[in-house]
Design an enzyme around this catalytic site. Structure first.
Site, short mmCIF file in Angstrom:
data_model
loop_
_atom_site.label_atom_id
_atom_site.label_comp_id
_atom_site.label_asym_id
_atom_site.label_seq_id
_atom_site.Cartn_x
_atom_site.Cartn_y
_atom_site.Cartn_z
CB SER A 16 -0.93 0.02 1.23
OG SER A 16 -0.16 0.08 2.43
CG LEU A 18 4.93 6.61 0.71
CD1 LEU A 18 6.04 7.13 1.60
CD2 LEU A 18 4.45 7.70 -0.24
CG ASP A 37 2.81 -4.90 3.34
OD1 ASP A 37 2.14 -5.02 4.40
OD2 ASP A 37 3.01 -3.81 2.79
CB VAL A 59 10.65 -5.38 8.73
CG1 VAL A 59 10.21 -5.35 7.28
CG2 VAL A 59 9.87 -4.36 9.57
CB CYS A 85 7.99 1.70 1.59
SG CYS A 85 8.66 2.54 0.15
CE1 TYR A 166 6.80 7.69 11.54
CE2 TYR A 166 7.02 10.08 11.42
CZ TYR A 166 6.83 8.87 10.81
OH TYR A 166 6.65 8.81 9.43
CE LYS A 170 9.57 6.61 9.29
NZ LYS A 170 9.68 5.56 8.25
CG PHE A 199 3.62 11.68 0.44
CD1 PHE A 199 3.73 11.31 -0.90
CD2 PHE A 199 4.56 12.54 0.96
CE1 PHE A 199 4.76 11.78 -1.69
CE2 PHE A 199 5.60 13.03 0.18
CZ PHE A 199 5.70 12.65 -1.16
CB THR A 201 -0.12 7.14 3.20
OG1 THR A 201 -0.42 7.83 4.41
CG2 THR A 201 1.19 7.68 2.61
#
Length: 260
Positions: A16, A18, A37, A59, A85, A166, A170, A199, A201
């Protein structure tokens, strides 16, 4: 790097947003794409659409990632492209006082670690294992063997209230971009990172229209949310341009996030 049927790619979080846009863009150029995914139904649908391979991968699990790469490589051969992503988010103040009863609480350390494990450690896990595989490839022009694109966020540089975890996750991705590029420079593997702004998303699509309108209005230009296809275009440019290496690039319409 050539983007054609002789090249294989892995896109994490490719079911889904990006990731899906990037998987589609790579496939449109003929690249053989494997999607990592946890969203099985969506991932299988995207893979069927683009003629790729879906691998159910978490992951945060080494065994799961290993199994995903094994399946992808059995189907398409060793990947020369990795686009990371996969990621998520949460928000809570580091410490706060309740307006109702005055009670005090702090950000859950378990929640902090959970986010770091997905966004930062999960990204590095996939990068390290993919890079090790790329080392087995014969070098091409300029001695190039592979290209890796990681995904951070503008929150890495101007995180908002409640985004300590977060932003840390990042910011870690941004921080490891150049060292990984230097680690791999002698092997012909390039590494770059994109810092997306706001974005369109799946997470954003669930927000009220007024919220989305206000966010769009806060972008200097163009005054709208970013399109996943625009992320995909930059990711492909980073892969295709062999002089693009060790960079972290904001893709955000010049926005600088306010405290809230």
């Amino acid at each position: 790097m050539n983007l054609d049927s002789t090249t294989a790619a892995v896109v994490t979080g490719g079911a889904s947003g990006l990731g899906a846009a990037t998987a589609r863009a790579l496939a449109a150029r003929g690249v053989k794409v494997a999607i990592f995914d946890m969203q099985t139904e969506k991932g299988e649908a995207i893979a069927a659409e683009i003629g790729g391979t879906f691998c159910e991968v978490n992951v945060t699990s080494e065994d799961s990632v290993d199994a995903g790469f094994a399946k992808a490589r059995a189907a398409h051969g060793q990947e020369a492209i990795l686009i990371c992503c996969a990621g998520t988010g949460n928000a809570m103040k580091t410490a706060s006082r309740s307006k109702e009863d005055g009670s005090i609480k702090h950000f859950s350390l378990a929640a902090f670690d959970w986010l770091i494990q997905i966004n930062l450690v999960g990204t590095f896990r996939c990068v390290a294992k993919s890079a090790a595989g790329m080392l087995t490839l014969d070098p091409g022009e300029d001695g190039e063997r592979g290209a890796i694109v990681m995904t951070a966020s503008v929150a890495a540089e101007d995180g908002q209230i409640g985004q300590a975890a977060y932003s840390a996750s990042k910011g870690g991705v941004v921080g490891m971009t150049l060292p990984i590029a230097r680690d791999l420079m002698g092997e012909g593997i390039r590494v770059n990172t994109i810092l997306p702004g706001i974005f369109e998303t799946p997470l954003m699509q669930g927000a009220p229209q007024q919220v989305k309108d206000n966010l769009a209005a806060s972008v200097p230009f163009p005054k709208r949310l970013g399109k996943p296809e625009e992320y995909a275009k930059l990711a492909l440019a980073m892969v295709e341009n062999s002089y693009f290496n060790g960079e972290d690039v904001r893709l955000d319409g010049a926005i600088r996030m306010a405290p809230r």
